[in-house]
Design an enzyme around this catalytic site. Structure first.
Site, mmCIF file in Angstrom:
data_model
loop_
_atom_site.group_PDB
_atom_site.id
_atom_site.type_symbol
_atom_site.label_atom_id
_atom_site.label_comp_id
_atom_site.label_asym_id
_atom_site.label_seq_id
_atom_site.Cartn_x
_atom_site.Cartn_y
_atom_site.Cartn_z
ATOM 1 N N ASN A 9 0.857 -1.184 0.000
ATOM 2 C CA ASN A 9 0.000 0.000 0.000
ATOM 3 C C ASN A 9 0.892 1.232 0.000
ATOM 4 O O ASN A 9 1.473 1.577 1.023
ATOM 5 C CB ASN A 9 -0.895 -0.047 1.249
ATOM 6 C CG ASN A 9 -1.696 1.224 1.449
ATOM 7 O OD1 ASN A 9 -1.793 2.058 0.546
ATOM 8 N ND2 ASN A 9 -2.281 1.376 2.636
ATOM 9 N N TRP A 10 0.990 1.867 -1.160
ATOM 10 C CA TRP A 10 1.936 2.979 -1.293
ATOM 11 C C TRP A 10 1.402 4.272 -0.676
ATOM 12 O O TRP A 10 2.115 5.255 -0.579
ATOM 13 C CB TRP A 10 2.272 3.214 -2.770
ATOM 14 C CG TRP A 10 3.002 2.076 -3.415
ATOM 15 C CD1 TRP A 10 3.312 0.852 -2.858
ATOM 16 C CD2 TRP A 10 3.536 2.047 -4.747
ATOM 17 N NE1 TRP A 10 3.991 0.084 -3.767
ATOM 18 C CE2 TRP A 10 4.134 0.778 -4.931
ATOM 19 C CE3 TRP A 10 3.556 2.964 -5.800
ATOM 20 C CZ2 TRP A 10 4.758 0.418 -6.140
ATOM 21 C CZ3 TRP A 10 4.169 2.599 -6.992
ATOM 22 C CH2 TRP A 10 4.769 1.342 -7.153
ATOM 23 N N LYS A 11 0.140 4.327 -0.351
ATOM 24 C CA LYS A 11 -0.507 5.538 0.190
ATOM 25 C C LYS A 11 -0.233 6.719 -0.760
ATOM 26 O O LYS A 11 -0.113 6.502 -1.965
ATOM 27 C CB LYS A 11 -0.036 5.782 1.621
ATOM 28 C CG LYS A 11 -0.165 4.491 2.463
ATOM 29 C CD LYS A 11 0.015 4.677 3.916
ATOM 30 C CE LYS A 11 -0.127 3.315 4.612
ATOM 31 N NZ LYS A 11 -0.034 3.384 6.060
ATOM 32 N N HIS A 98 -9.425 0.834 5.144
ATOM 33 C CA HIS A 98 -8.129 1.111 5.783
ATOM 34 C C HIS A 98 -8.335 2.096 6.942
ATOM 35 O O HIS A 98 -9.165 3.003 6.850
ATOM 36 C CB HIS A 98 -7.145 1.685 4.753
ATOM 37 C CG HIS A 98 -5.747 1.731 5.285
ATOM 38 N ND1 HIS A 98 -5.318 2.746 6.097
ATOM 39 C CD2 HIS A 98 -4.724 0.861 5.158
ATOM 40 C CE1 HIS A 98 -4.052 2.507 6.438
ATOM 41 N NE2 HIS A 98 -3.670 1.371 5.878
ATOM 42 N N GLU A 100 -6.753 4.578 7.900
ATOM 43 C CA GLU A 100 -6.603 6.004 7.575
ATOM 44 C C GLU A 100 -7.866 6.551 6.927
ATOM 45 O O GLU A 100 -8.234 7.707 7.141
ATOM 46 C CB GLU A 100 -5.367 6.196 6.669
ATOM 47 C CG GLU A 100 -4.078 6.015 7.464
ATOM 48 C CD GLU A 100 -2.896 5.498 6.667
ATOM 49 O OE1 GLU A 100 -2.899 5.601 5.426
ATOM 50 O OE2 GLU A 100 -1.958 4.971 7.304
ATOM 51 N N GLU A 170 -5.257 -5.246 10.530
ATOM 52 C CA GLU A 170 -4.238 -4.223 10.745
ATOM 53 C C GLU A 170 -4.496 -3.517 12.075
ATOM 54 O O GLU A 170 -5.298 -2.572 12.123
ATOM 55 C CB GLU A 170 -4.281 -3.195 9.618
ATOM 56 C CG GLU A 170 -3.998 -3.767 8.250
ATOM 57 C CD GLU A 170 -3.424 -2.706 7.316
ATOM 58 O OE1 GLU A 170 -2.303 -2.885 6.874
ATOM 59 O OE2 GLU A 170 -4.103 -1.697 7.080
ATOM 60 N N GLY A 176 2.547 2.144 10.742
ATOM 61 C CA GLY A 176 3.474 3.260 10.593
ATOM 62 C C GLY A 176 4.183 3.645 11.877
ATOM 63 O O GLY A 176 4.828 4.692 11.938
ATOM 64 N N SER A 216 3.527 -2.308 10.216
ATOM 65 C CA SER A 216 4.989 -2.357 10.397
ATOM 66 C C SER A 216 5.587 -3.716 10.072
ATOM 67 O O SER A 216 6.500 -4.173 10.762
ATOM 68 C CB SER A 216 5.368 -1.898 11.816
ATOM 69 O OG SER A 216 4.968 -0.563 12.026
ATOM 70 N N GLY A 237 2.935 -1.106 4.221
ATOM 71 C CA GLY A 237 2.973 0.310 3.872
ATOM 72 C C GLY A 237 4.404 0.748 3.627
ATOM 73 O O GLY A 237 4.946 0.598 2.533
ATOM 74 N N GLY A 238 5.054 1.260 4.666
ATOM 75 C CA GLY A 238 6.393 1.851 4.544
ATOM 76 C C GLY A 238 7.380 0.987 3.774
ATOM 77 O O GLY A 238 8.066 1.475 2.858
HETATM 78 P P1 PGA Z 1 2.951 0.157 7.590
HETATM 79 O O1 PGA Z 1 1.507 0.395 6.939
HETATM 80 O O2 PGA Z 1 3.510 -1.112 7.001
HETATM 81 O O3 PGA Z 1 3.749 1.373 7.204
HETATM 82 O O4 PGA Z 1 2.756 0.046 9.065
HETATM 83 C C1 PGA Z 1 0.596 -0.676 6.769
HETATM 84 C C2 PGA Z 1 -0.681 -0.157 6.164
HETATM 85 O O5 PGA Z 1 -1.072 0.972 6.467
HETATM 86 O O6 PGA Z 1 -1.344 -0.856 5.377
#
Ligand code: PGA
Length: 252
Positions: A9-11, A98, A100, A170, A176, A216, A237-238
């Site tokens: 997930n590149w956001k 998600h 966010e 998640e 993050g 993470s 994500g990251g």
């Molecule tokens: P993260 O993000 O790996 O940076 O914790 C995961 C996500 O938001 O899907």
């Protein structure tokens, strides 16, 4: 046996050139060799068409998704991107729910149900995200919270719609933050989710539905998480923004 799925997930990250460079690096690293794991990326929606063409020309086998779709089919909804537009641009998947989107854009169960339906109607697979915040876990509410999130969106789906569903657990406190659920915490919740699917849809569905862990996940903790019997992959994500890190997770 459930084939593991590693999703990135590149956001709202990477400019266009950086994004296309990362896609090229991933294609080279994967090199059509997806026997062990499926790979899926969620770049920013505006890159979908270019990403789709690149992935197709490279015969990479890497699948493509969008990070969000509109809850409505079409009409006067300034700024929105519909599920059918995403599909035509080349997306195979949509991310729904998600944390966010839930927290910054106030998307509740009713909206997420509509987004899921629009995605399914237009032939997009859905990665449906659920997970508790830290206070829920501290107060022992995490199973109740996750069950409610699942119930709000997935409980009304029929058997053929379930073919298009992947679930991502998640824990919000791990997204993050560098803080990861332990493999035991992940396994405990994944087993709980699988059992919920079994109660809703029976043994056969529970045996095949993929449940990803997100929060993470990094090259150094991926193997321990992915070894858990009910962890069928990761939503990253990251670490999905760097080809070497994402590739290391794919090989973990
Ligand atoms: P993260 O993000 O790996 O940076 O914790 C995961 C996500 O938001 O899907």
């Amino acid at each position: 046996m459930r084939k593991k799925l590693i999703a990135g997930n590149w956001k709202m990250n990477l400019d266009f050139n950086e994004a296309m460079t990362l896609i090229a690096e991933l294609c080279e690293a994967v090199d059509g060799n997806l026997d062990q794991k499926d790979v899926l990326i969620f770049p920013p929606a505006l890159y979908t068409r270019h990403a789709h063409e690149f992935l197709r020309n490279a015969s990479s086998g890497i699948q493509l998704g969008v990070q969000d779709v509109a809850a409505t089919t079409d009409g006067a909804f300034t700024g929105e991107v519909s599920a059918s537009m995403a599909k035509v641009a080349g997306a195979d998947y949509a991310l729904v729910g998600h944390s966010e989107r839930r927290s910054y854009f106030h998307e509740d169960g009713a909206v997420l149900l509509e987004k899921t339906k629009r995605s399914l109607e237009h032939g997009l697979n859905v990665v449906f995200c659920c997970g508790e915040v830290l206070e829920d876990r501290k107060s022992g509410q995490h199973f109740d919270v996750v069950e409610r999130q699942l119930h709000e969106v997935l409980s009304g789906l029929n058997n053929s719609e379930w073919d298009q569903i992947t679930i991502a657990y998640e824990p919000v406190w791990a997204i993050g933050t560098g803080e990861t659920a332990t493999p035991e915490q992940a396994q405990e919740m994944h087993a709980f989710i699988r059992n919920w699917v079994k109660e809703q849809q029976g043994d056969a569905r529970a045996a095949v539905v993929r449940i990803l862990y997100g929060g993470s996940m990094k090259p150094d903790n991926a193997a321990a998480l992915l070894q858990q019997p009910d962890v069928d992959g990761g939503l990253i994500g990251g670490a999905s923004l760097k080809a070497d890190q994402f590739t290391a997770i794919i090989s973990a």
